[in-house]
Design a protein around this motif. Sequence first.
Motif, PDB file in Angstrom:
ATOM      1  N   GLN A 235      30.606  54.595  43.885  1.00  0.00           N
ATOM      2  CA  GLN A 235      31.907  53.941  43.927  1.00  0.00           C
ATOM      3  C   GLN A 235      32.325  53.730  45.373  1.00  0.00           C
ATOM      4  O   GLN A 235      32.366  54.685  46.159  1.00  0.00           O
ATOM      5  N   PRO A 236      32.613  52.482  45.794  1.00  0.00           N
ATOM      6  CA  PRO A 236      32.972  52.249  47.184  1.00  0.00           C
ATOM      7  C   PRO A 236      34.346  52.832  47.506  1.00  0.00           C
ATOM      8  O   PRO A 236      35.132  53.145  46.624  1.00  0.00           O
ATOM      9  N   ALA A 237      34.592  52.971  48.819  1.00  0.00           N
ATOM     10  CA  ALA A 237      35.906  53.446  49.247  1.00  0.00           C
ATOM     11  C   ALA A 237      36.983  52.533  48.687  1.00  0.00           C
ATOM     12  O   ALA A 237      36.860  51.316  48.706  1.00  0.00           O
ATOM     13  N   VAL A 238      38.043  53.131  48.175  1.00  0.00           N
ATOM     14  CA  VAL A 238      39.051  52.364  47.459  1.00  0.00           C
ATOM     15  C   VAL A 238      39.726  51.334  48.351  1.00  0.00           C
ATOM     16  O   VAL A 238      39.842  50.159  47.994  1.00  0.00           O
ATOM     17  N   LYS A 239      40.151  51.736  49.530  1.00  0.00           N
ATOM     18  CA  LYS A 239      40.918  50.830  50.373  1.00  0.00           C
ATOM     19  C   LYS A 239      40.122  49.610  50.816  1.00  0.00           C
ATOM     20  O   LYS A 239      40.584  48.471  50.641  1.00  0.00           O
ATOM     21  N   PRO A 240      38.891  49.771  51.398  1.00  0.00           N
ATOM     22  CA  PRO A 240      38.121  48.583  51.768  1.00  0.00           C
ATOM     23  C   PRO A 240      37.819  47.673  50.583  1.00  0.00           C
ATOM     24  O   PRO A 240      37.850  46.450  50.707  1.00  0.00           O
ATOM     25  N   ALA A 241      37.508  48.263  49.411  1.00  0.00           N
ATOM     26  CA  ALA A 241      37.197  47.456  48.236  1.00  0.00           C
ATOM     27  C   ALA A 241      38.402  46.613  47.829  1.00  0.00           C
ATOM     28  O   ALA A 241      38.268  45.422  47.533  1.00  0.00           O
ATOM     29  N   ARG A 242      39.572  47.221  47.825  1.00  0.00           N
ATOM     30  CA  ARG A 242      40.772  46.471  47.428  1.00  0.00           C
ATOM     31  C   ARG A 242      41.144  45.422  48.468  1.00  0.00           C
ATOM     32  O   ARG A 242      41.612  44.334  48.116  1.00  0.00           O
ATOM     33  N   LEU A 243      40.902  45.742  49.739  1.00  0.00           N
ATOM     34  CA  LEU A 243      41.170  44.751  50.786  1.00  0.00           C
ATOM     35  C   LEU A 243      40.245  43.549  50.630  1.00  0.00           C
ATOM     36  O   LEU A 243      40.677  42.402  50.771  1.00  0.00           O
ATOM     37  N   ARG A 244      38.974  43.810  50.352  1.00  0.00           N
ATOM     38  CA  ARG A 244      38.025  42.707  50.151  1.00  0.00           C
ATOM     39  C   ARG A 244      38.440  41.854  48.964  1.00  0.00           C
ATOM     40  O   ARG A 244      38.416  40.620  49.026  1.00  0.00           O
ATOM     41  N   MET A 245      38.787  42.501  47.871  1.00  0.00           N
ATOM     42  CA  MET A 245      39.160  41.757  46.675  1.00  0.00           C
ATOM     43  C   MET A 245      40.471  40.990  46.867  1.00  0.00           C
ATOM     44  O   MET A 245      40.623  39.876  46.370  1.00  0.00           O
ATOM     45  N   THR A 246      41.387  41.565  47.592  1.00  0.00           N
ATOM     46  CA  THR A 246      42.640  40.852  47.863  1.00  0.00           C
ATOM     47  C   THR A 246      42.388  39.625  48.722  1.00  0.00           C
ATOM     48  O   THR A 246      42.917  38.534  48.446  1.00  0.00           O
ATOM     49  N   ALA A 247      41.572  39.792  49.768  1.00  0.00           N
ATOM     50  CA  ALA A 247      41.243  38.653  50.629  1.00  0.00           C
ATOM     51  C   ALA A 247      40.511  37.570  49.842  1.00  0.00           C
ATOM     52  O   ALA A 247      40.797  36.374  49.984  1.00  0.00           O
ATOM     53  N   SER A 248      39.582  38.002  48.986  1.00  0.00           N
ATOM     54  CA  SER A 248      38.860  37.038  48.145  1.00  0.00           C
ATOM     55  C   SER A 248      39.811  36.316  47.197  1.00  0.00           C
ATOM     56  O   SER A 248      39.688  35.105  46.967  1.00  0.00           O
ATOM     57  N   GLY A 249      40.761  37.052  46.650  1.00  0.00           N
ATOM     58  CA  GLY A 249      41.739  36.438  45.756  1.00  0.00           C
ATOM     59  C   GLY A 249      42.604  35.414  46.458  1.00  0.00           C
ATOM     60  O   GLY A 249      42.920  34.357  45.889  1.00  0.00           O
ATOM     61  N   ILE A 250      42.975  35.689  47.704  1.00  0.00           N
ATOM     62  CA  ILE A 250      43.784  34.727  48.465  1.00  0.00           C
ATOM     63  C   ILE A 250      42.988  33.438  48.686  1.00  0.00           C
ATOM     64  O   ILE A 250      43.514  32.327  48.518  1.00  0.00           O
ATOM     65  N   LEU A 251      41.708  33.585  49.068  1.00  0.00           N
ATOM     66  CA  LEU A 251      40.870  32.403  49.272  1.00  0.00           C
ATOM     67  C   LEU A 251      40.698  31.623  47.970  1.00  0.00           C
ATOM     68  O   LEU A 251      40.779  30.391  47.957  1.00  0.00           O
ATOM     69  N   ALA A 252      40.469  32.342  46.878  1.00  0.00           N
ATOM     70  CA  ALA A 252      40.330  31.668  45.585  1.00  0.00           C
ATOM     71  C   ALA A 252      41.621  30.968  45.188  1.00  0.00           C
ATOM     72  O   ALA A 252      41.605  29.862  44.628  1.00  0.00           O
ATOM     73  N   GLY A 253      42.761  31.587  45.507  1.00  0.00           N
ATOM     74  CA  GLY A 253      44.049  30.988  45.161  1.00  0.00           C
ATOM     75  C   GLY A 253      44.347  29.719  45.913  1.00  0.00           C
ATOM     76  O   GLY A 253      45.197  28.919  45.479  1.00  0.00           O
ATOM     77  N   LEU A 254      43.678  29.487  47.032  1.00  0.00           N
ATOM     78  CA  LEU A 254      43.879  28.251  47.797  1.00  0.00           C
ATOM     79  C   LEU A 254      43.180  27.049  47.167  1.00  0.00           C
ATOM     80  O   LEU A 254      43.444  25.907  47.544  1.00  0.00           O
ATOM     81  N   LEU A 255      42.300  27.289  46.209  1.00  0.00           N
ATOM     82  CA  LEU A 255      41.386  26.247  45.738  1.00  0.00           C
ATOM     83  C   LEU A 255      41.989  25.156  44.851  1.00  0.00           C
ATOM     84  O   LEU A 255      41.448  24.051  44.839  1.00  0.00           O
ATOM     85  N   PRO A 256      43.052  25.365  44.067  1.00  0.00           N
ATOM     86  CA  PRO A 256      43.498  24.291  43.176  1.00  0.00           C
ATOM     87  C   PRO A 256      43.754  22.958  43.868  1.00  0.00           C
ATOM     88  O   PRO A 256      43.421  21.898  43.324  1.00  0.00           O
ATOM     89  N   LEU A 257      44.358  22.972  45.054  1.00  0.00           N
ATOM     90  CA  LEU A 257      44.602  21.717  45.768  1.00  0.00           C
ATOM     91  C   LEU A 257      43.515  21.401  46.783  1.00  0.00           C
ATOM     92  O   LEU A 257      43.616  20.423  47.516  1.00  0.00           O
ATOM     93  N   ILE A 258      42.473  22.237  46.836  1.00  0.00           N
ATOM     94  CA  ILE A 258      41.299  21.942  47.661  1.00  0.00           C
ATOM     95  C   ILE A 258      40.212  21.316  46.797  1.00  0.00           C
ATOM     96  O   ILE A 258      39.714  20.233  47.094  1.00  0.00           O
ATOM     97  N   HIS A 259      39.851  22.010  45.706  1.00  0.00           N
ATOM     98  CA  HIS A 259      38.899  21.457  44.735  1.00  0.00           C
ATOM     99  C   HIS A 259      39.088  22.191  43.417  1.00  0.00           C
ATOM    100  O   HIS A 259      38.717  23.352  43.274  1.00  0.00           O
ATOM    101  N   SER A 260      39.668  21.511  42.463  1.00  0.00           N
ATOM    102  CA  SER A 260      40.079  22.148  41.209  1.00  0.00           C
ATOM    103  C   SER A 260      38.900  22.694  40.418  1.00  0.00           C
ATOM    104  O   SER A 260      38.986  23.767  39.804  1.00  0.00           O
ATOM    105  N   HIS A 261      37.779  21.963  40.397  1.00  0.00           N
ATOM    106  CA  HIS A 261      36.616  22.439  39.649  1.00  0.00           C
ATOM    107  C   HIS A 261      36.080  23.739  40.243  1.00  0.00           C
ATOM    108  O   HIS A 261      35.634  24.630  39.510  1.00  0.00           O
ATOM    109  N   THR A 262      36.110  23.853  41.565  1.00  0.00           N
ATOM    110  CA  THR A 262      35.669  25.090  42.203  1.00  0.00           C
ATOM    111  C   THR A 262      36.580  26.247  41.812  1.00  0.00           C
ATOM    112  O   THR A 262      36.110  27.366  41.551  1.00  0.00           O
TER     113      THR A 262
END
Length: 569
Positions: A235-262
């Motif tokens: 099990q990875p360290a909780v804080k780095p894992a959550r930081l990575r997932m939060t950052a990934s979620g922010i990038l994914a959340g930018l996508l609807p007006l960048i490319h909806s299919h993506t």
Amino acid sequence: RARINTQLATTREQIQAAVTRPAWKAVGYFAFYLAIILLLGTIFARAVYQNQSGLFTAVVNNLGDLPLHLQATSSFVEGRNFPPQDPTYSGVRFAYPFQCDFLTAMLVKCGATITTAFWLQNMVLALALVGLLHYWTLQLTGNKLAGLIAPALLLLSGGLGWTFIFDEVRNSESGLIPLLGHLAHDYTINFGPNLRWGNAITTLLVPQRSILFGMPLAVVVFSQWWKIINNGGVQPAVKPARLRMTASGILAGLLPLIHSHTFLVVVIMGACLAVIFRAHLRSWTFFFGAAALVALPQLLWLAGAGTIRAREFLAWQPGWDHGEMNPVWFWFVNAGLFIPVLVLALTWRTEEYKPSRRLLLFYAPFLLCFIGPNLFKLSPWIWDNIKVLIYWYLASLPLVAWFLATEISRRWGWRWIAAAVLAAMLLSGGFDVIRVITEASPQEEFNIHALAAAKMVAEQTQPQSVILNAPVYNTPVFLTGRPSVMGYPGWMWSRGLSYQQREADIHDIYAGKPQAEALLRQYGIKYVLIGPQEQSSLSVNDQYWSQHRLAAQTGEYRLYRIEEERAVR
């Protein structure tokens, strides 16, 4: 003394090897990326360029898409399009992933010409995609040669269209080399037995500019997921894992007006992986929470347009765009040896090639990106399913590249077979890229007279003046940023817009029918352009238009101003 000399010689060789090997690797990487830079730089320079004859593109598949992006970009630069309204369908919200064109507009506002802005943005995003795919492949496989093969397979993707070159060389009087400088057609799409897969550069990354913005972001998200999942069962360290997932979620959340299919692909793949790797469920909640927070306002914006017919986007249509061909044979012709090699990569095991169970589970959801588009129509135009299919191809690249790299690294006969297979997978896309580089088929978007007409319209109208033009892909209005009553019908149809009544009204207005004055008022039209496009595609009543005020004229183009009192009458 003899033993000492032997040890010194051995040590010297080890030092030389340690110094030389990294140097050669550095040279290899430098040569690879230099070749990629030269290749992409040349292609994007041909994607849109201007000379004394007008504005052109050397990418055949870009002919109909380029004016849409020019219009969207110009609407932000010149048309004061805030909040964004659809510049090709006036009066409605811009329910289209416009962030790529907005970024281009920012470069233009900073002083770049529009052709330079297109080139610069395309280069940065494409190089980012190549570098990220290289990095992700190394993450997944640990094989350095595979890291170089994967981007090559993406950029030069294609099927078996290259086999037609044999007949063409046989029928040519000049031979292969002169023929390569004047290739008459593409080898991955719109030629031969229903070729529809296309080359990634010439059918997606150049014409579909939004996916060029969305794909690198998706690879960043995928790579961060793998970092969390691939932890050796610990099990990875909780804080780095959550930081990575939060950052990934922010990038994914930018996508609807960048490319909806993506965005759709990233969300569905994330949901599947969250179920498969339930041990990381808490980290996944951070991903989906951040993605929802950023994406929700954009989704509300898109949903609020109210002009898109959602039922046009989903229907049962097995076999993708196979036409009359058997679907299995269709995919073999279109994807070539890629699918057979992928099957081997998923099932073959050797001492050197052993994909882990975790890697195969990580890859498994991406098969849905192949299965779904082969069962359902996901867009009004069935070919647009490729915007999802490409993510199956992208996720398969590391495994295919790893398998080929392993076989090529062997010291016996299989290496030559693997090298030949790799060459066969690159040839069709390579021929299409050569067509662009040699400008074998330059396509005129706007001639010198259309450019003069665009300048006239820009000088005579206000930034948000609604202009009526023929519903074609190459009206000069698209170079001005002024909102058009309606652009090319193909754009409207592929986006699910209900445009038929508006198109009929445009015909009635140009024909000067009794309801023309009321329709001018209904659509808020301030100016009407009459030029070669209108004369050739519509029935223009010149007697009717002679009663309106002629605001300006250049060559065959006339610009009429609609007086408010006349429109009201």
